[in-house]
Design an enzyme around this catalytic site. Structure first.
Site, short mmCIF file in Angstrom:
data_model
loop_
_atom_site.label_atom_id
_atom_site.label_comp_id
_atom_site.label_asym_id
_atom_site.label_seq_id
_atom_site.Cartn_x
_atom_site.Cartn_y
_atom_site.Cartn_z
N CYS B 180 -8.32 -38.22 -37.28
CA CYS B 180 -7.34 -38.59 -36.90
C CYS B 180 -6.87 -37.58 -35.37
O CYS B 180 -5.87 -37.99 -34.88
CB CYS B 180 -6.07 -38.10 -37.75
SG CYS B 180 -6.45 -38.34 -39.39
N GLU B 331 3.84 -29.38 -40.29
CA GLU B 331 3.89 -29.43 -38.84
C GLU B 331 5.45 -28.93 -38.43
O GLU B 331 5.45 -28.54 -37.42
CB GLU B 331 3.98 -31.12 -38.47
CG GLU B 331 3.82 -31.28 -36.89
CD GLU B 331 3.32 -32.66 -36.35
OE1 GLU B 331 3.38 -33.55 -37.08
OE2 GLU B 331 3.16 -32.88 -35.29
N HIS B 357 -0.58 -45.49 -37.99
CA HIS B 357 -1.81 -44.23 -37.58
C HIS B 357 -2.81 -45.14 -37.26
O HIS B 357 -3.74 -45.65 -37.95
CB HIS B 357 -1.90 -43.53 -38.95
CG HIS B 357 -2.60 -42.16 -38.61
ND1 HIS B 357 -3.50 -42.12 -37.39
CD2 HIS B 357 -2.67 -41.14 -39.30
CE1 HIS B 357 -4.03 -40.99 -37.54
NE2 HIS B 357 -3.53 -40.30 -38.65
#
Lengths: 424, 429
Positions: B180, B331, B357
């Site tokens: 990713c 995060e 995504h």
């Protein structure tokens, strides 16, 4: 460009190869003219057009990975990843971790596609087959196939996980990248790590590559799109780089790890440099005239502040392919002149270790510098007319100058070169 | 002084549109690109939906599509996005620059395997009672059924090479696969190649689709995907308390990175400057980020340090924001650790709430979104934000785009396997 004031040295090597599981054995057997290529033992090759490979015997990752927690993780790793973490462990065993800042230790690896082990998919495939030839039922796959596969299946085969697992095992919190330029991958990974240390983005890198195409699916795919030697009855003589009688390459497997670090960092922890990395260059070759490869070589020489006459020997990519060996030889000749530099070819003895080959063959060069002798290129008997290179063959060549150059390319055109200097 | 790197072209193919404009305006309108999977029959999969690129036709971009016939979606999406970026930068085969100083760095993804051939042949050569596989039968079958060119196109270096060949880009040519984080890492390292002088211009970004049977299978087995099959458009809900996994997307994002003086010399329109790049590893677990956000904190801090800015100067964060429990929590922690009390006033949003995504292409499209936020003075929302999560208590720009002046934007990408990348783009004046 101003050269970086940060010098990069190589302080550790490991090679798991078809010619032995440590660098000294590999070098000794190459000097003796041995071959690691043979009829494939890992699976039944009846019906395969190619039946030979540079294959590693009796590899057990547990021999190298002794930590209990890390051993548990091995079941999440395919063979190429197991080779990678084992090679990394060999190098890191001799590093005193108390002298390393984990946030300044990075990992750069070259890796390619890894094929799923067939038993992992067999029950799911069976559950999804219906009467339609050539296809399975996606509905059955969704209902019965997916639940028949172990949950962590995909993780075993992700190309970024050699570097991922190595970072976990060795607490390497610095930059972490996985380069996927096929057979040039690990050389390009090394080049990127070299640049990151140069720009002060890290002090030390575990870099290298891993590959195993000794797998039914991988080999089938290679048979479909790669020129593989047809000399199944004579495996040891099959892959013949730059030779008049070359007829294709041979697949191989292995892993190589190079530990590189900033010179002062090495001194502070009392590590003895094996060699210095002084230059790297990359370019794209669109025409296969050799022009792009020559540009990569020139960029690496310029980066190293060296001239062609400084180079004692070149370790070619040397696949044993009809068209590409000639292209590569033209690129080398464009920089060094026809027959202008001794060229060593390792793949005749090892087969193509793919994403590992750049690092593995560069390691051979370091051993040659250290021992003062370049091994003879196995299976090179008579240089082909279309390959204007001076191939080291029949006997070893003495090393007289302090530099060597390692080349790698992909058949689609990615080219890279690294310049390594003897440590004195 | 270090060579400065600016952005002179962008291109995108995404679930919200076939160019940057539609991709960004779709996000500003809070539109979801998610729907039931149309490319294959996924009705019995644990997850039946994804954010697909709709009605993509390569022939709109290239008349002689023959050479691309066997290429997979990665290369096809990449080609269209790269063409847009090159055209915007005025660099499409016009001989205006030294092509040997023009390279490519892509975040690459695995190609699409021949699912049906592999599994059908395997089923025909398997005896479940003994669990034995007839390997000679299997290899004979796959040799007959696999298509040579399509197999070759699955290799990970093909897309970058095809772009270089077609657009005559003769400089360094690289691909990286860090899940990713891949296209963000590619953009970061391409920036470094220019800074160091290895190239003057780089085409950088990523293209990827894992919306295929093996891709969905792999992520479903890891229970990483949302399974909200009764409401696909509501499934990607980063930072919401009821998030249950990410939604697969697909597409491409491409940028032209260029050395500042080179861009000025040829009179290029400069869209933004790439000022900061941070790169670290979690070195923790393959499947999760570190609970305290260790790697993400170091990465964001590294990017800010690289940019020469202070944390106070960051105006907007385009989050990795996957809509998984662990990522969004870590995060959030990382943003608080770096930005301290200011974290609560700093708008953070997740493009993935709308685009899904895009895996190896995600970071590039999200960085382009940041560049557009600087130009437009609007930042996209995080849609589907309904129920606050006590562990995620920042300003996620819920559900509505917001007018906000952005001079410096931060984009985060965290890869499966522990690779963390942060990039900062800045207004160029």
């Amino acid at each position: 460009m101003p050269a970086s004031s940060r010098r990069v040295v190589l302080t550790g090597l490991s090679t798991l190869s078809p010619l032995g599981m440590d660098p000294d054995t590999l070098y000794r057997r190459l000097m003796a003219g041995d071959s690691g290529v043979r009829a494939i033992k890992a699976f039944d090759t009846a019906n395969m057009p190619a039946k030979i490979a540079g294959e590693i015997d009796n590899f057990e990752a547990k021999t190298y990975i002794t930590d209990k927690g890390h051993r548990r993780a091995l079941k999440m790793m395919s063979r190429p990843i197991q080779l990678a973490v084992s090679a990394a462990q060999c190098v890191m065993n001799s590093v005193d971790r108390t002298k390393i800042d984990p946030t300044r230790l990075g990992v750069e690896f070259g890796a390619g596609l890894m094929a799923s082990e067939l038993p992992e998919l067999a029950d799911a495939a069976m559950a999804s087959a219906n009467c339609q030839p050539g296809a399975v039922s996606l509905e059955l796959w969704g209902q019965k196939g997916i639940p028949a596969i172990q949950p962590l299946w995909m993780l075993k085969y992700l190309p970024n996980l050699p570097a991922g697992h190595i970072s976990i095992m060795h607490d390497a919190q610095g930059p972490n990248n996985s380069i996927t330029e096929s057979d040039a991958a690990s050389l390009i990974a090394l080049g990127e790590a070299f640049r990151i240390i140069g720009r002060d983005g890290a002090d030390m890198f575990i870099t290298g590559g891993c590959e195993s195409k000794v797998h039914p699916v991988s080999l089938v795919r290679q048979c479909l799109f790669e020129q593989l030697s047809k000399r199944n009855d004579n495996p040891q003589d099959a892959c013949r780089p730059y030779d008049r009688d070359r007829d294709g390459t041979v697949v191989g497997e292995g892993a190589a790890v190079l530990l590189i670090e900033e010179l002062e960092h090495a001194k502070r922890r009392g590590a003895i440099p094996l060699a210095e990395m002084v230059g790297f260059g990359a370019a794209f070759e669109r025409t296969h005239s050799g022009e792009g490869l020559a540009r990569a070589i020139k960029a690496a020489l310029k980066d190293a502040d060296a001239i062609p006459a400084d180079i004692d020997f070149v370790i070619g990519h040397a696949m044993g392919l009809t068209a590409y060996d000639a292209f590569e030889a033209r690129g080398i000749a464009e920089v060094f002149g026809p027959q202008g530099v001794p060229v060593y070819a390792a793949k005749g003895a090892l087969g193509n270790t793919g994403a590992a080959s750049g690092a593995m063959e560069l390691a051979i060069g370091v051993l040659a510098l250290q021992n003062g002798a370049v091994p003879p290129s196995r299976n090179h008997v008579a240089t082909a007319e279309d390959c204007p290179v001076n191939v080291v063959h029949n006997q070893a060549k003495k090393v007289a100058k302090p530099y060597f150059l390692k080349l790698a390319y992909t058949q689609l055109g990615q080219c890279a070169a690294a310049v390594i200097k003897k440590w004195e | 002084m270090r060579r400065r790197v600016v952005i002179t072209g962008t291109g995108a193919i995404t679930p919200l549109g076939h160019d940057v404009k539609d991709t960004v305006e779709g996000q500003l309108a809070g539109r979801s690109g998610v729907g039931l999977i149309r490319q294959f029959n996924a009705t019995k999969f644990p997850t039946t939906f994804a954010a697909e690129v709709k009605d993509f036709d390569l022939t709109k971009y290239v008349p002689e599509h023959g050479p691309w016939d066997h290429a997979g979606p990665n290369t096809r999406f990449a080609f269209a996005a790269a063409l847009q970026a090159l055209e915007q930068a005025g660099l499409k085969g016009d001989g205006k620059c030294d092509r040997t100083r023009f390279g490519v760095y892509l975040g690459s993804g695995e190609g699409v395997q021949d699912f049906h051939a592999l599994l059908w042949v395997l089923s025909q050569n398997y005896d479940p009672s003994t669990r034995a596989i007839n390997i000679p039968g299997f290899t004979r079958g796959t040799l007959e059924m696999f298509h040579a060119e399509r197999e070759a196109e699955q290799e990970l270096h093909t897309t970058a090479a095809h772009l270089a060949r077609y657009f005559e880009l003769d400089g360094p040519n690289l691909s990286c696969l860090t899940a990713c984080a891949a296209s963000s890492q590619a953009i970061g390292e391409a920036t470094e190649l220019i800074r160091h002088g290895d190239a003057d211009i780089m085409l950088a970004g990523g293209a990827h689709s894992m919306i295929h049977p093996f891709g969905v299978t792999g992520f479903n087995l890891l229970t990483a995907l949302s399974q909200r099959n009764d409401a696909p458009e509501k499934a990607s809900r980063p930072f919401d308390a009821n998030r249950d996994g990410f939604v697969l997307g697909e597409g491409a994002g491409m940028l032209i990175l260029e050395e500042l003086e080179h861009a000025r010399h040829r009179g290029a329109n400069i869209l933004a400057e790439l000022t900061g790049y941070g790169t670290t590893a979690d070195a923790f677990r393959v499947t999760d980020s570190h609970e305290d956000g260790r790697g993400a904190i170091a990465c964001i801090t590294g990017a800010i340090k690289d940019s020469g800015l202070s944390p106070d100067q960051i105006d907007y964060i385009n989050a990795h924001g996957t809509s998984t429990k662990v990522n969004d929590r870590a995060e959030t922690l990382a943003a608080k650790a770096v930005f301290r009390e200011r974290a609560y006033k700093l708008p953070i949003s997740s493009s993935k709430s709308m685009l899904g995504h895009l895996i190896a292409a995600g970071g590039a499209v999200e960085l382009i979104t940041c560049i557009e936020s600087i130009h437009r003075g609007w930042i996209p929302p995080t849609i589907n934000y309904e129920t606050p999560d006590p562990e995620c208590d920042l300003d996620y720009v819920p559900n509505q785009a917001r007018q906000h002046r952005v001079n410096h934007a931060l984009s985060n990408s965290f890869g499966f396997g522990g690779q963390n990348i942060s990039l900062i783009v800045s207004r160029f004046e």
